[in-house]
Design a protein around this motif. Structure first.
Motif, PDB file in Angstrom:
ATOM      1  N   PRO A 110       5.346  -3.249  46.945  1.00 33.67           N
ATOM      2  CA  PRO A 110       4.219  -3.490  47.839  1.00 33.67           C
ATOM      3  C   PRO A 110       4.580  -4.418  48.998  1.00 33.67           C
ATOM      4  O   PRO A 110       5.682  -4.953  49.059  1.00 33.67           O
ATOM      5  N   GLN A 111       3.599  -4.622  49.901  1.00 38.40           N
ATOM      6  CA  GLN A 111       3.800  -5.464  51.061  1.00 38.40           C
ATOM      7  C   GLN A 111       2.493  -6.174  51.411  1.00 38.40           C
ATOM      8  O   GLN A 111       1.440  -5.547  51.494  1.00 38.40           O
ATOM      9  N   PHE A 112       2.591  -7.493  51.630  1.00 35.29           N
ATOM     10  CA  PHE A 112       1.441  -8.254  52.101  1.00 35.29           C
ATOM     11  C   PHE A 112       1.388  -8.231  53.629  1.00 35.29           C
ATOM     12  O   PHE A 112       2.419  -8.128  54.299  1.00 35.29           O
ATOM     13  N   SER A 113       0.193  -8.337  54.178  1.00 38.77           N
ATOM     14  CA  SER A 113       0.051  -8.486  55.621  1.00 38.77           C
ATOM     15  C   SER A 113       0.568  -9.861  56.035  1.00 38.77           C
ATOM     16  O   SER A 113       0.654 -10.774  55.202  1.00 38.77           O
ATOM     17  N   PRO A 114       0.934 -10.046  57.312  1.00 40.30           N
ATOM     18  CA  PRO A 114       1.482 -11.338  57.745  1.00 40.30           C
ATOM     19  C   PRO A 114       0.571 -12.527  57.466  1.00 40.30           C
ATOM     20  O   PRO A 114       1.061 -13.635  57.239  1.00 40.30           O
ATOM     21  N   ASP A 115      -0.740 -12.307  57.470  1.00 33.86           N
ATOM     22  CA  ASP A 115      -1.642 -13.424  57.178  1.00 33.86           C
ATOM     23  C   ASP A 115      -1.841 -13.636  55.681  1.00 33.86           C
ATOM     24  O   ASP A 115      -2.550 -14.555  55.262  1.00 33.86           O
ATOM     25  N   ASP A 117      -1.900 -10.453  63.046  1.00 36.02           N
ATOM     26  CA  ASP A 117      -3.096 -11.121  62.522  1.00 36.02           C
ATOM     27  C   ASP A 117      -3.615 -10.455  61.257  1.00 36.02           C
ATOM     28  O   ASP A 117      -4.620 -10.898  60.681  1.00 36.02           O
ATOM     29  N   GLY A 118      -2.976  -9.375  60.819  1.00 35.19           N
ATOM     30  CA  GLY A 118      -3.355  -8.708  59.576  1.00 35.19           C
ATOM     31  C   GLY A 118      -4.567  -7.811  59.679  1.00 35.19           C
ATOM     32  O   GLY A 118      -4.945  -7.176  58.690  1.00 35.19           O
ATOM     33  N   ARG A 119      -5.173  -7.698  60.867  1.00 34.13           N
ATOM     34  CA  ARG A 119      -6.412  -6.914  60.985  1.00 34.13           C
ATOM     35  C   ARG A 119      -6.153  -5.410  61.025  1.00 34.13           C
ATOM     36  O   ARG A 119      -7.041  -4.626  60.688  1.00 34.13           O
ATOM     37  N   HIS A 120      -4.960  -4.996  61.476  1.00 37.15           N
ATOM     38  CA  HIS A 120      -4.704  -3.574  61.658  1.00 37.15           C
ATOM     39  C   HIS A 120      -3.400  -3.170  60.966  1.00 37.15           C
ATOM     40  O   HIS A 120      -2.523  -3.991  60.744  1.00 37.15           O
ATOM     41  N   MET A 121      -3.316  -1.875  60.672  1.00 40.11           N
ATOM     42  CA  MET A 121      -2.123  -1.351  60.030  1.00 40.11           C
ATOM     43  C   MET A 121      -1.879   0.070  60.530  1.00 40.11           C
ATOM     44  O   MET A 121      -2.822   0.853  60.684  1.00 40.11           O
ATOM     45  N   ALA A 122      -0.616   0.381  60.826  1.00 41.33           N
ATOM     46  CA  ALA A 122      -0.286   1.691  61.374  1.00 41.33           C
ATOM     47  C   ALA A 122       0.987   2.229  60.734  1.00 41.33           C
ATOM     48  O   ALA A 122       1.853   1.467  60.298  1.00 41.33           O
ATOM     49  N   TYR A 123       1.107   3.566  60.719  1.00 39.62           N
ATOM     50  CA  TYR A 123       2.314   4.215  60.212  1.00 39.62           C
ATOM     51  C   TYR A 123       2.351   5.642  60.754  1.00 39.62           C
ATOM     52  O   TYR A 123       1.334   6.179  61.210  1.00 39.62           O
ATOM     53  N   THR A 124       3.523   6.265  60.717  1.00 38.03           N
ATOM     54  CA  THR A 124       3.654   7.665  61.124  1.00 38.03           C
ATOM     55  C   THR A 124       3.485   8.564  59.913  1.00 38.03           C
ATOM     56  O   THR A 124       3.848   8.200  58.786  1.00 38.03           O
ATOM     57  N   ALA A 125       2.938   9.762  60.151  1.00 38.52           N
ATOM     58  CA  ALA A 125       2.689  10.696  59.049  1.00 38.52           C
ATOM     59  C   ALA A 125       2.642  12.118  59.597  1.00 38.52           C
ATOM     60  O   ALA A 125       2.371  12.333  60.777  1.00 38.52           O
TER      61      ALA A 125
END
Length: 521
Positions: free
Chosen positions: A173-178, A217-225
């Motif tokens: 897993p991965q935590f957001s930067p915040d 800021d941890g508010r958004h997350m993006a990836y390619t698919a």
């Protein structure tokens, strides 16, 4: 046995030599003895060291000289070691019960997570560990084999939750930067999903980015698919964007404030476009090296059309050349200027310009070969780069060219922007009786020459008055601060500013110690 080489974070050490040549300006704080040849693991922040020590027929992990867990038989999974900023630790140990099924599978047997020195329950496999940025939470994935089938669990702060998935990504897993959000990529039948905060996103045949990209800021997350036979998309907060034939996952970038997203996409006709805030820009033959300004208001990238490269800022053309230096254009910290090394009419130069393209200026003249990336001082008043004159290199500070050497690298400004230091070297290819040397240049003055430098050790103190770095002298390593030499060590693992005017280093001699230096009052 391999010797500890300059700059290596993981190597075998034979720690038998005593520290000598004590300098009263340096003081040591002993962290612990290292009694034998061990494998050393330096944490990513370069401030902590872990190593394995044999104890009879068993082993034990030590962290900064103290035992960080129980004795164990079998293997320590070196790549699993992580630590939080405040010294919490996590790693995996394996009691091997059968031969590995493949070279990349790792040890086969009973896996246990050891977190803060406490061993957890037995699993058949454990994935990567992740600490939250505040150090309060730690998570990992775990496999239990039931009737020949992998059953996955997500373990967060010791609490295991069964997952209805067939597999987790090897980097989940991965935590957001915040530190407030948790994400992982999971396989569900033939489909793949990204799960954020326990909420499953849309299913795709392929998730392109092995790690979902959180904004700072941890508010958004993006990836390619993509789904097979359909265009590739970028999924932002669960919503897909425009489709392309190809979207390099590495091109996805958030602005430093987290409010904007940009990436490059290639259409079926082979043309490339940059998508910013959901809107696609003009077509080019190639685009790369997307970068936001420090305040996030401006986006720069390199675009190629008809054999010419152009620096684009907010879709305006700033500079054009036959070739650009590798890497990104450089924004000044005050968000007022941009700099680019480029080749025009077979000559290399560095240009700076206002972000609207006005007041363009060539810095330091022309050079024979490709120049290095530009470095701005923190106050944005000065810039430096590496230029070439024939086979020689020099540091260029504003308009002034420095001394020529065979190699110049790692330019570092002092925090106040008034001083410049860098690594340099001399080669003696035509004289085998002489050895190549490395040294530091500070404020234009070359310092004493050594066999080598510990890469990345060059640093200014916070008040900009003092300079530190580490050198190689035979098998020994020495910290040098303002021209004063520390005792000799088998390894110098880091040199970092401490307080306003001092430094601290992690060193290994006959013991593991923190080396401190403060100027005389």
């Amino acid at each position: 046995m391999n010797k500890y080489l300059c700059g290596n974070a993981v190597a075998a050490l034979l720690l038998a030599s005593a520290v000598h040549g004590q300098n009263p300006r340096f003081s040591e704080s002993t962290l612990g003895l290292v009694p034998a040849a061990v494998s050393m693991i330096l944490t990513p922040d370069q401030q902590h060291l872990a190593y394995v020590v044999p104890e009879g027929g068993a082993k034990r992990i030590f962290f900064d000289g103290r035992a960080a867990g129980p004795q164990f038989d079998g293997a320590f999974v070196e790549s699993s070691f992580v630590s939080s900023h405040d010294g919490r630790t996590a790693y995996a140990i394996v009691k091997e019960t059968k031969d590995a099924e493949c070279s990349s599978c790792g040890p086969q047997g009973q896996w246990r997570a050891v977190i803060d020195g406490q061993a957890g329950p037995v699993y058949d496999r454990i994935s990567r560990f992740a600490f939250s940025s505040d150090g309060k939470s730690v998570a990992y994935g775990a496999i239990t084999i039931v009737d020949g089938k992998d059953r996955w669990s997500l373990v967060v702060n010791g609490q295991a939750t069964s997952l209805p998935y067939d597999a987790l990504s090897y980097k989940s897993p991965q935590f957001s930067p915040d530190g407030q959000r948790l994400a992982y990529i999971a396989k569900k039948g033939t489909k793949t999903v990204v799960v954020v905060d326990g909420k499953e996103g849309p299913a795709y045949d392929k998730i392109g980015n092995p790690i979902p990209a959180f904004s700072a800021d941890g508010r958004h997350m993006a990836y390619t698919a993509r789904n097979y036979g359909q265009p590739e998309v970028v999924v932002l907060d669960g919503q897909p964007g425009p489709g392309f034939d190809n979207i390099p996952a590495t091109s996805l970038i958030f602005s430093p404030d987290g409010g904007r997203l940009a990436y490059g996409g290639q259409s079926e006709n082979g043309k490339w476009r940059v998508v910013t805030d959901g809107l696609a820009g003009p077509e080019y033959d190639q685009v790369d090296n997307l970068v936001f300004s420090p305040d996030g208001r401006h986006l720069a990238y390199h675009a190629k059309r008809a054999g010419k490269w152009t620096l684009i800022v907010d879709r305006a053309e700033i500079a054009t050349g036959e070739e650009f230096a590798k890497g990104f254009a450089t924004f000044s910290p005050d968000n007022q200027r941009i700099a680019q090394a480029l080749k025009q009419d077979d000559k290399w130069k560095v240009i700076t310009a206002a972000l609207d393209g006005s007041a363009s200026h060539v810095v330091g003249g022309e050079f024979d070969r490709g120049t290095g990336l530009v470095v701005f001082s923190r106050d944005s008043k000065h810039l430096a780069f590496v230029g070439w004159n024939g086979d020689k290199r020099m540091a260029v500070l504003d308009e002034k060219r420095g001394m020529e050497f065979d190699t110049v690298s790692h330019l570092v400004f002092s925090p106040d922007g008034q001083r410049l230091a860098y690594e340099a070297g001399k080669f003696y290819k035509l004289d085998p009786s002489k050895k190549d040397t490395r040294f530091i240049v500070i404020d234009g003055a070359a310092q004493p020459e050594y066999e080598g430098l510990v890469p990345g050790s060059l640093a200014f103190s916070a008040d900009s008055r003092h300079v530190a770095y580490a050198v190689c002298k035979g098998d020994q390593r020495i910290v040098i601060i303002d021209g004063q030499s520390s005792p000799e060590y088998r390894a110098v693992c880091s040199v970092l500013p401490k307080g306003s005017d001092g430094f601290e280093a992690l060193v290994v001699g006959h013991q593991l110690a923190r080396l401190a230096w403060k100027p005389q009052s």
